[in-house]
Design a protein around this motif. Structure first.
Motif, PDB file in Angstrom:
ATOM      1  N   VAL A  26      -3.908  -1.710  -2.182  1.00 30.87           N
ATOM      2  CA  VAL A  26      -3.235  -0.488  -2.646  1.00 30.87           C
ATOM      3  C   VAL A  26      -3.277   0.515  -1.504  1.00 30.87           C
ATOM      4  CG1 VAL A  26      -3.194   1.378  -4.321  1.00 30.87           C
ATOM      5  CG2 VAL A  26      -3.925  -0.901  -5.029  1.00 30.87           C
ATOM      6  N   GLY A  27      -2.114   1.069  -1.168  1.00 28.03           N
ATOM      7  CA  GLY A  27      -2.035   2.060  -0.114  1.00 28.03           C
ATOM      8  C   GLY A  27      -1.379   3.335  -0.604  1.00 28.03           C
ATOM      9  N   VAL A  28      -1.646   4.424   0.087  1.00 24.06           N
ATOM     10  CA  VAL A  28      -1.064   5.726  -0.255  1.00 24.06           C
ATOM     11  C   VAL A  28      -0.381   6.294   0.983  1.00 24.06           C
ATOM     12  CG1 VAL A  28      -1.500   8.042  -1.144  1.00 24.06           C
ATOM     13  CG2 VAL A  28      -2.881   6.119  -1.953  1.00 24.06           C
ATOM     14  N   LYS A  29       0.852   6.751   0.823  1.00 23.76           N
ATOM     15  CA  LYS A  29       1.582   7.378   1.919  1.00 23.76           C
ATOM     16  C   LYS A  29       1.216   8.860   2.015  1.00 23.76           C
ATOM     17  CE  LYS A  29       5.599   4.313   1.521  1.00 23.76           C
ATOM     18  NZ  LYS A  29       7.092   4.254   1.429  1.00 23.76           N
ATOM     19  N   ALA A  30       1.647   9.483   3.094  1.00 20.20           N
ATOM     20  CA  ALA A  30       1.322  10.891   3.309  1.00 20.20           C
ATOM     21  C   ALA A  30       1.887  11.784   2.217  1.00 20.20           C
ATOM     22  CB  ALA A  30       1.837  11.340   4.679  1.00 20.20           C
ATOM     23  N   ASP A  31       3.038  11.384   1.618  1.00 16.38           N
ATOM     24  CA  ASP A  31       3.639  12.205   0.565  1.00 16.38           C
ATOM     25  C   ASP A  31       3.075  11.902  -0.816  1.00 16.38           C
ATOM     26  OD1 ASP A  31       4.713   9.741  -0.005  1.00 16.38           O
ATOM     27  OD2 ASP A  31       6.821  10.348   0.204  1.00 16.38           O
TER      28      ASP A  31
END
Length: 359
Positions: free
Chosen positions: A83-88
Motif C-alpha cells: 500500500v502506497g500513498v501519494k503526495a496528494d
C-alpha cells in the motif's frame, strides 16, 4: 480469566487480552478486575498523528519514506502486496502475482518499492505476501465481488485480516454517472479487431440501462466503428472513448508490432505443436497465438504470415495446411512482425510391399 481455550464472541463485544509474560504492573491491573466492573479504554501516543487512528494494521516492511526507496530490504522474488500513498493523499493498493512459472515469478521488495515510486507514491509499506497476496473487486458496472489476481496457492487463502474499501451508498441511484468501456488494457497486433462494450454506470457504481445514442472515437493510430469495433493499425497506446448522455468512458489498448513469441496449435485447441505428422493429402486447420512479456496478444488470421516447404504440401493465409501426396519432411513457418515459429511437418510415405513370384 486466565485461559488458552477458544471463546465465543457475542456480536458487538470485544475481548481485551494480554500476554501473561507482559508488563507485570499492567498485568496485575487486569488480574484485579472483578466480573461486572466497567472498563474504559483510552489510547494515546507521544506522536499526536496516532491519536485519531481508528484501525491499525501491521506491515512486514516499510518500502518508501519521503519518496525514497529504503535500503537493506530482503531479497528474493515472491507474490507481493503493498500500500502506497501519494503526495496528494491518493492511496495505491498494489499486488503482483508470483511463484507461477510461465506467468509471473513475482518481485523483490525493492522492485515493488521502485514501481510504487514510478506510480507517484512517497510513502509505502509491504503487507503479507506469498499465498496471502489476493486482490478482489466488484468492478464498475458489475454486481458481484470476485478475485482479480491469481493467488499462488491456486485458491483464495483464508487469512485473519485484510483491507476493504466500500461505498457508503449501497443502493442503485439510477442517475447516469459514466460509461465503463472494456475490455481495457488489451495487447493487440496491427490488423486485429476488438469489440468494445459500453456499460452505463450510475453514481453508486451500479450498472444501469441506457437507450440513448453512443459516439465512439480514438485518440491514436487505430480506428473504431459506429458500433464500437476497434481496429489496431500501428504500434502505440490508443485510447478509445465512448460518449453519450452528457458523460463518457474510455479504455486504452496497447498495439505492438513485434511479439516475443508465437505458438502453433490445431484450430480450436490450446496445446502447442512442435511437429505435425500427416497422411498424404490430409488437410488440417491451424491457428497461431502470440505473446508479449508473457501477456496474451489479441490477433487474427490476417496478422500472421504462413509458409511451408513445397515438398510437404501447401498452406493458405488462414493456416489451413494440406499435405502433399508423397512422403516427405519439411518446415512450416508462421511469422508476425519479425517474430516467427517453425515446426517440422512429416508426410507419411505410402507403404511399400515387396512382392515376389515363385515358379
Amino acid at each position: 480469566r486466565n485461559s488458552k481455550d477458544d471463546r465465543s464472541l457475542p456480536e458487538g463485544k470485544l475481548i481485551l487480552t494480554m500476554n501473561a509474560g507482559g508488563n507485570a504492573e499492567t498485568l496485575a491491573k487486569l488480574q484485579s478486575l472483578q466480573p461486572g466492573e466497567e472498563v474504559v479504554l483510552d489510547f494515546t501516543s507521544s506522536d499526536p498523528a496516532w491519536n485519531d487512528v481508528i484501525t491499525g494494521m501491521g506491515s512486514s516492511y516499510r518500502l518508501i519514506s519521503g519518496g525514497a526507496v529504503l535500503s537493506n530490504l530482503p531479497t528474493g522474488a515472491a507474490p507481493r502486496t503493498a500500500v502506497g500513498v501519494k503526495a496528494d493523499g491518493t492511496v495505491v493498493f498494489y499486488t503482483i502475482d508470483g511463484r507461477q512459472s510461465g506467468y509471473s515469478v513475482g518481485a523483490t521488495y525493492t522492485q515493488v518499492a521502485k514501481r510504487l515510486v514510478e506510480l507517484g507514491c512517497t510513502e509505502a509499506v509491504a503487507l503479507d505476501g506469498g499465498g496471502s497476496t489476493t486482490m478482489g473487486a466488484t468492478l464498475p458496472g458489475g454486481n458481484a465481488f470476485s478475485v482479480v489476481n491469481r493467488p499462488s496457492d491456486g485458491y483464495q487463502r483464508s487469512i485473519s485480516n485484510g483491507l476493504f474499501l466500500y461505498f457508503t451508498t449501497t443502493e442503485p441511484t439510477g442517475k447516469l454517472h459514466h460509461f465503463q468501456l472494456g475490455p481495457g488494457g488489451t495487447v493487440m497486433l496491427p490488423g486485429a479487431q476488438l469489440s468494445m462494450k459500453a456499460t452505463a454506470v450510475d453514481s453508486a457504481y451500479y450498472a444501469m440501462s441506457y437507450e440513448g445514442a453512443l459516439t465512439y472515437q480514438v485518440n491514436g493510430a487505430g480506428s473504431v466503428s459506429d458500433t464500437g469495433v476497434y481496429t489496431a493499425k500501428s504500434a502505440g497506446t490508443d485510447t478509445v472513448t465512448v460518449t453519450g448522455g452528457g458523460t463518457s468512458g474510455s479504455a486504452s489498448v496497447v498495439v505492438i508490432e513485434k511479439p516475443d513469441s508465437i505458438s502453433v496449435q490445431r484450430e480450436n485447441t490450446t496445446s502447442s505443436l512442435s511437429s505435425i505428422t500427416l497422411e498424404p493429402g490430409q488437410t488440417i486447420e491451424l491457428s497461431a497465438d502470440a505473446k508479449w512479456k508473457n501477456i496474451d496478444v489479441l490477433a487474427s488470421d490476417p496478422c500472421f504470415t504462413w509458409s511451408v516447404d513445397p515438398a510437404v504440401g501447401t498452406v493458405d493465409a488462414d493456416g489451413t495446411l494440406t499435405a502433399g501426396t508423397v512422403g516427405a519432411t519439411g518446415k512450416l513457418t508462421v511469422s508476425a512482425g519479425g517474430t516467427s515459429k517453425t515446426i517440422t511437418v512429416t508426410v507419411k510415405g505410402l507403404p511399400f510391399t515387396d512382392v515376389s513370384y515363385g515358379s
